[in-house]
Design a protein around this motif. Structure first.
Motif, PDB file in Angstrom:
ATOM      1  N   LEU A  17      13.491  -1.036  96.193  1.00 43.13           N
ATOM      2  CA  LEU A  17      12.916  -2.110  95.405  1.00 43.13           C
ATOM      3  C   LEU A  17      13.258  -1.836  93.953  1.00 43.13           C
ATOM      4  O   LEU A  17      12.891  -0.797  93.408  1.00 43.13           O
ATOM      5  CB  LEU A  17      11.397  -2.165  95.591  1.00 43.13           C
ATOM      6  CG  LEU A  17      10.628  -3.166  94.745  1.00 43.13           C
ATOM      7  CD1 LEU A  17      11.032  -4.594  95.093  1.00 43.13           C
ATOM      8  CD2 LEU A  17       9.136  -2.979  94.947  1.00 43.13           C
ATOM      9  N   GLU A  20       9.706  -6.035  90.801  1.00 42.96           N
ATOM     10  CA  GLU A  20       8.850  -6.969  91.507  1.00 42.96           C
ATOM     11  C   GLU A  20       8.241  -7.941  90.502  1.00 42.96           C
ATOM     12  O   GLU A  20       7.713  -7.535  89.475  1.00 42.96           O
ATOM     13  CB  GLU A  20       7.750  -6.191  92.227  1.00 42.96           C
ATOM     14  CG  GLU A  20       7.170  -6.877  93.386  1.00 42.96           C
ATOM     15  CD  GLU A  20       6.388  -5.918  94.263  1.00 42.96           C
ATOM     16  OE1 GLU A  20       6.152  -6.282  95.415  1.00 42.96           O
ATOM     17  OE2 GLU A  20       6.008  -4.828  93.808  1.00 42.96           O
ATOM     18  N   HIS A  24       8.708 -13.043  93.462  1.00 43.18           N
ATOM     19  CA  HIS A  24       9.781 -12.469  94.269  1.00 43.18           C
ATOM     20  C   HIS A  24       9.942 -10.984  93.977  1.00 43.18           C
ATOM     21  O   HIS A  24       9.432 -10.474  92.985  1.00 43.18           O
ATOM     22  CB  HIS A  24      11.099 -13.190  93.990  1.00 43.18           C
ATOM     23  CG  HIS A  24      11.548 -13.069  92.572  1.00 43.18           C
ATOM     24  ND1 HIS A  24      11.133 -13.941  91.598  1.00 43.18           N
ATOM     25  CD2 HIS A  24      12.332 -12.163  91.950  1.00 43.18           C
ATOM     26  CE1 HIS A  24      11.664 -13.580  90.444  1.00 43.18           C
ATOM     27  NE2 HIS A  24      12.386 -12.505  90.625  1.00 43.18           N
ATOM     28  N   GLY A  25      10.673 -10.322  94.858  1.00 40.49           N
ATOM     29  CA  GLY A  25      11.043  -8.928  94.666  1.00 40.49           C
ATOM     30  C   GLY A  25      12.556  -8.830  94.670  1.00 40.49           C
ATOM     31  O   GLY A  25      13.227  -9.575  95.380  1.00 40.49           O
ATOM     32  N   TYR A  27      15.722  -6.378  95.428  1.00 34.83           N
ATOM     33  CA  TYR A  27      16.029  -5.180  96.197  1.00 34.83           C
ATOM     34  C   TYR A  27      17.514  -4.861  96.110  1.00 34.83           C
ATOM     35  O   TYR A  27      18.335  -5.726  95.796  1.00 34.83           O
ATOM     36  CB  TYR A  27      15.702  -5.400  97.680  1.00 34.83           C
ATOM     37  CG  TYR A  27      14.236  -5.566  97.963  1.00 34.83           C
ATOM     38  CD1 TYR A  27      13.473  -4.481  98.380  1.00 34.83           C
ATOM     39  CD2 TYR A  27      13.605  -6.797  97.832  1.00 34.83           C
ATOM     40  CE1 TYR A  27      12.117  -4.624  98.652  1.00 34.83           C
ATOM     41  CE2 TYR A  27      12.261  -6.946  98.097  1.00 34.83           C
ATOM     42  CZ  TYR A  27      11.523  -5.860  98.513  1.00 34.83           C
ATOM     43  OH  TYR A  27      10.196  -6.000  98.776  1.00 34.83           O
ATOM     44  N   THR A  35      17.349 -11.050  96.205  1.00 32.95           N
ATOM     45  CA  THR A  35      15.990 -11.441  95.854  1.00 32.95           C
ATOM     46  C   THR A  35      15.286 -11.956  97.097  1.00 32.95           C
ATOM     47  O   THR A  35      15.858 -12.749  97.846  1.00 32.95           O
ATOM     48  CB  THR A  35      16.024 -12.550  94.782  1.00 32.95           C
ATOM     49  OG1 THR A  35      16.762 -12.070  93.660  1.00 32.95           O
ATOM     50  CG2 THR A  35      14.636 -12.937  94.342  1.00 32.95           C
ATOM     51  N   PRO A  37      11.773 -13.891  98.282  1.00 33.23           N
ATOM     52  CA  PRO A  37      10.548 -14.571  97.847  1.00 33.23           C
ATOM     53  C   PRO A  37       9.312 -13.869  98.390  1.00 33.23           C
ATOM     54  O   PRO A  37       9.332 -13.309  99.487  1.00 33.23           O
ATOM     55  CB  PRO A  37      10.671 -15.963  98.468  1.00 33.23           C
ATOM     56  CG  PRO A  37      12.082 -16.101  98.894  1.00 33.23           C
ATOM     57  CD  PRO A  37      12.621 -14.730  99.113  1.00 33.23           C
ATOM     58  N   ARG A  38       8.238 -13.888  97.615  1.00 31.36           N
ATOM     59  CA  ARG A  38       6.987 -13.261  98.044  1.00 31.36           C
ATOM     60  C   ARG A  38       6.057 -14.325  98.603  1.00 31.36           C
ATOM     61  O   ARG A  38       5.117 -14.755  97.967  1.00 31.36           O
ATOM     62  CB  ARG A  38       6.328 -12.551  96.872  1.00 31.36           C
ATOM     63  CG  ARG A  38       7.158 -11.369  96.403  1.00 31.36           C
ATOM     64  CD  ARG A  38       6.446 -10.602  95.354  1.00 31.36           C
ATOM     65  NE  ARG A  38       5.169 -10.163  95.932  1.00 31.36           N
ATOM     66  CZ  ARG A  38       4.268  -9.482  95.303  1.00 31.36           C
ATOM     67  NH1 ARG A  38       4.462  -9.143  94.065  1.00 31.36           N
ATOM     68  NH2 ARG A  38       3.143  -9.124  95.879  1.00 31.36           N
ATOM     69  N   HIS A  39       6.361 -14.754  99.811  1.00 24.13           N
ATOM     70  CA  HIS A  39       5.541 -15.732 100.509  1.00 24.13           C
ATOM     71  C   HIS A  39       5.166 -15.130 101.854  1.00 24.13           C
ATOM     72  O   HIS A  39       5.849 -14.250 102.355  1.00 24.13           O
ATOM     73  CB  HIS A  39       6.310 -17.039 100.749  1.00 24.13           C
ATOM     74  CG  HIS A  39       6.810 -17.666  99.499  1.00 24.13           C
ATOM     75  ND1 HIS A  39       5.987 -18.248  98.580  1.00 24.13           N
ATOM     76  CD2 HIS A  39       8.066 -17.808  99.020  1.00 24.13           C
ATOM     77  CE1 HIS A  39       6.711 -18.721  97.585  1.00 24.13           C
ATOM     78  NE2 HIS A  39       7.972 -18.459  97.824  1.00 24.13           N
ATOM     79  N   THR A  40       4.114 -15.640 102.443  1.00 22.13           N
ATOM     80  CA  THR A  40       3.724 -15.174 103.767  1.00 22.13           C
ATOM     81  C   THR A  40       4.845 -15.434 104.760  1.00 22.13           C
ATOM     82  O   THR A  40       5.181 -14.591 105.567  1.00 22.13           O
ATOM     83  CB  THR A  40       2.438 -15.879 104.236  1.00 22.13           C
ATOM     84  OG1 THR A  40       1.467 -15.754 103.218  1.00 22.13           O
ATOM     85  CG2 THR A  40       1.919 -15.254 105.505  1.00 22.13           C
ATOM     86  N   ILE A  42       8.893 -16.942 105.015  1.00 21.14           N
ATOM     87  CA  ILE A  42      10.106 -17.299 104.287  1.00 21.14           C
ATOM     88  C   ILE A  42      10.879 -18.297 105.146  1.00 21.14           C
ATOM     89  O   ILE A  42      10.979 -18.117 106.363  1.00 21.14           O
ATOM     90  CB  ILE A  42      10.970 -16.059 104.014  1.00 21.14           C
ATOM     91  CG1 ILE A  42      10.206 -15.082 103.128  1.00 21.14           C
ATOM     92  CG2 ILE A  42      12.284 -16.438 103.356  1.00 21.14           C
ATOM     93  CD1 ILE A  42      10.905 -13.771 102.915  1.00 21.14           C
TER      94      ILE A  42
END
Length: 64
Positions: A17, A20, A24-25, A27, A35, A37-40, A42
């Motif tokens: 990582l 953050e 999004h994160g 990597y 990249t 996305p930081r969603h439950t 995707i």
């Protein structure tokens, strides 16, 4: 992420990582930076594109 971790192990590269954000994160897996996305959940097309990008970069690194 599970599939990317599996690819990293198979190619003996680190998955790290880099940074953050709120949405999004970022990597790195071998030569590939991507990249997520930081969603439950995707979107399936987004997940496939990320996996294809990492897979292609790892294949290019090994020469095919």
């Amino acid at each position: 992420m599970k599939a990317i971790r599996k690819l990293a192990r198979a190619h003996a590269v680190d998955l790290e990582l880099l940074r953050e954000g709120a949405a999004h994160g970022v990597y790195r897996c071998g030569p590939a930076q991507f990249t997520v996305p930081r969603h439950t959940e995707i979107n399936e097309n987004t997940a496939r594109a990320i996996l294809r990008h990492v897979s292609d970069a790892l294949a290019d690194e090994r020469g095919g």
